[in-house]
Design a protein around this motif. Structure first.
Motif, PDB file in Angstrom:
ATOM      1  N   VAL A 113      36.171  42.831  44.396  1.00  0.00           N
ATOM      2  CA  VAL A 113      35.876  41.420  44.657  1.00  0.00           C
ATOM      3  C   VAL A 113      35.536  40.687  43.358  1.00  0.00           C
ATOM      4  O   VAL A 113      36.030  39.579  43.106  1.00  0.00           O
TER       5      VAL A 113
ATOM      6  N   ALA B  71      36.536  41.478  40.342  1.00  0.00           N
ATOM      7  CA  ALA B  71      37.782  41.357  39.570  1.00  0.00           C
ATOM      8  C   ALA B  71      38.660  40.242  40.125  1.00  0.00           C
ATOM      9  O   ALA B  71      39.299  39.504  39.369  1.00  0.00           O
ATOM     10  N   ALA B  72      38.687  40.096  41.454  1.00  0.00           N
ATOM     11  CA  ALA B  72      39.489  39.035  42.086  1.00  0.00           C
ATOM     12  C   ALA B  72      38.985  37.657  41.666  1.00  0.00           C
ATOM     13  O   ALA B  72      39.770  36.767  41.322  1.00  0.00           O
ATOM     14  N   PHE B  73      37.662  37.467  41.675  1.00  0.00           N
ATOM     15  CA  PHE B  73      37.095  36.178  41.262  1.00  0.00           C
ATOM     16  C   PHE B  73      37.396  35.900  39.789  1.00  0.00           C
ATOM     17  O   PHE B  73      37.695  34.770  39.405  1.00  0.00           O
TER      18      PHE B  73
ATOM     19  N   ALA C 266      39.991  36.998  38.065  1.00  0.00           N
ATOM     20  CA  ALA C 266      41.412  36.672  37.939  1.00  0.00           C
ATOM     21  C   ALA C 266      41.680  35.220  38.344  1.00  0.00           C
ATOM     22  O   ALA C 266      42.571  34.571  37.800  1.00  0.00           O
TER      23      ALA C 266
END
Lengths: 261, 104
Positions: free
Chosen positions: A168, A170-172, A174
Motif C-alpha cells: 500500500v 509503495a502504491a501511494f 507510485a
C-alpha cells in the motif's frame, strides 16, 4: 512538467485501482479478527464494516471497547478519526460532480485509498474511474474479509506475512511520483510526511494523516502565494477538460524557468 | 443484554455520523468549488495527503514509529520508480521484498 507523456489508459487505471483494492481489502480479515477479539459480536463487527466503512475509525471503536471504554467514547473517537473523510470529499467533489442518489452512494466510498487513487489523476475521467473502482473493490473485499476474519479469528494469519502493508505504501508513492517534478510539490509532500511522522506518537491512529496533509497544504499555499490566481488556475487546469485547440502549451517551460516561488 | 445494546447504539450512531461527514465533504456547492482558492487547495491536497499517507503507512505501527520490512519495500519501490517500472511491478516488488525480509 509534461504529465501527458505518462497519461495512462482507462484499463491501466482500472488495473492499478484493483491492485490497491485487493491489497487494502485484504485487511478486512484483521478487522474481523480484532473486532470479535475485542468483545464485539459477529454481527456488530460486520455492521461496522458495512455502515462505518472507514478502517481507522473501525479499529478505534473496537480498541476502545476492548480496553473497557464505553461505546459512546468509542463512537466519539471513531467520528473524530472519520472527520478526515470530509476533507477528502472536498478534494474529490470537483472531480466527481455527483448529485442526487449518486452522491449518496459515492459518499459511502470516500476513504483514504479511493481518494488517493482519485485525486492524483490528471483527467477527471481517470479520477472518477480510480475513485469508484478503488472504493467499490475495497468495499466488497473489506466486508467479505471482515466476515471471514470474524468467523476464523487469527487462525488465517496476518496480511503482513505477504507484505501487503508494504504494497500500500509503495502504491501511494507510485501515485505521488509524477507530481514531484517541481520544488513546491516536493516540499509540500516532504512536509506532509514529516509532520505525519511527528504526529504518530502524539495523536490517535488516523489523525497524523489529516494533520500532516493540512499543514502541508497550508505550507503549499504560502509557497505559491506570489503567483496570481489566473496563473495558478491556468497551470492547474487539466488539459483534458479544456476546449483547447491543437496548440502546444509551451508557456509552461518559461514559467518553470522563472521558478514557482 | 443492556451492555450489548449499548454497543449497538454506539455502532449505529458513530456509523451514521461518519457517513454524514463523508456526505458533507461531497456536498460543498459548485460556486465554492470554482473559487480560485478552492482550486489551489484542492490541487495541493493530493500531494500533501499522499506524503502523509506514505509516511504513516510505512513508519507507523499503531501509535508507535517503527523501522521494519516496509522501509526496505519502499526503498525497492523508489529504485523501480527511478527506473520507470510500471505501477503493479512497483507495488508487487515492494510486497515481495517485505515478505522476504520477514522470512529471513
Amino acid at each position: 512538467m509534461s504529465p501527458e507523456a505518462a497519461e495512462p489508459t482507462d484499463r491501466g487505471v482500472v488495473v492499478d485501482s484493483l491492485g490497491v483494492g485487493l491489497a487494502t481489502g485484504a485487511y478486512g480479515i484483521s478487522f474481523g479478527a480484532i473486532g470479535t477479539a475485542s468483545g464485539l459480536t459477529l454481527a456488530q463487527t460486520c455492521v461496522l464494516s458495512l455502515l462505518m466503512f472507514s478502517g481507522a475509525s473501525q479499529f478505534a471503536f473496537a480498541g476502545v471497547v476492548a480496553s473497557g471504554g464505553n461505546p459512546v467514547t468509542g463512537g466519539v473517537t471513531a467520528v473524530l478519526l472519520g472527520s478526515r473523510n470530509m476533507f477528502y470529499g472536498l478534494g474529490m467533489a470537483p472531480r466527481l460532480r455527483v448529485h442526487g442518489w449518486r452522491r449518496l452512494l459515492a459518499a459511502h466510498v470516500v476513504i483514504d485509498e479511493s481518494t488517493a487513487m482519485g485525486v492524483a489523476r490528471e483527467s477527471d475521467r481517470h479520477a472518477r474511474i480510480g475513485f469508484y473502482v478503488t472504493g467499490t473493490s475495497i468495499f466488497v473485499l473489506w466486508n467479505l474479509m471482515t466476515f471471514v476474519g470474524a468467523l476464523a479469528g487469527n487462525a488465517l494469519g496476518d496480511p503482513r506475512t505477504y507484505g501487503l502493508d508494504a504494497a500500500v505504501g509503495a502504491a501511494f508513492l507510485a501515485l505521488l511520483w509524477p507530481r514531484l517534478t517541481a520544488w513546491p510539490q516536493r516540499i509540500v509532500a516532504a512536509i506532509g510526511a514529516l509532520v505525519a511522522i511527528g504526529a504518530v506518537p502524539l495523536t490517535p491512529a488516523g489523525a497524523p494523516i489529516i494533520i500532516g496533509g493540512a499543514i502541508a497544504v497550508a505550507a503549499g499555499l504560502w509557497l505559491t502565494r506570489g503567483e496570481s490566481d489566473a496563473e495558478i488556475t491556468d497551470a492547474l487546469e487539466h488539459p483534458a477538460d479544456q476546449h483547447h485547440h491543437d496548440r502546444p502549451h509551451s508557456r509552461d517551460d518559461t514559467r518553470d524557468e522563472r521558478g514557482g516561488s | 443484554m443492556t451492555g450489548s445494546s449499548a454497543v449497538w447504539w454506539g455502532v449505529i450512531g458513530a456509523s451514521l455520523a461518519c457517513y454524514g461527514l463523508k456526505l458533507a465533504g461531497l456536498s460543498v456547492p459548485d460556486r465554492v468549488l470554482e473559487h480560485p482558492m478552492t482550486v489551489r487547495v484542492a490541487n495541493l491536497i493530493p500531494v500533501g495527503l499522499l506524503g502523509a499517507l506514505i509516511a504513516v503507512q510505512v513508519f507507523a505501527t499503531g501509535q508507535a514509529l517503527a523501522l521494519d520490512a516496509r522501509v526496505v519495500g519502499l526503498g525497492v519501490a523508489v529504485l523501480l520508480l527511478v527506473a520507470r517500472a510500471p505501477f503493479l511491478v512497483v507495488v508487487g516488488a515492494a510486497a515481495l521484498t517485505a515478505a522476504l525480509v520477514r522470512l529471513l
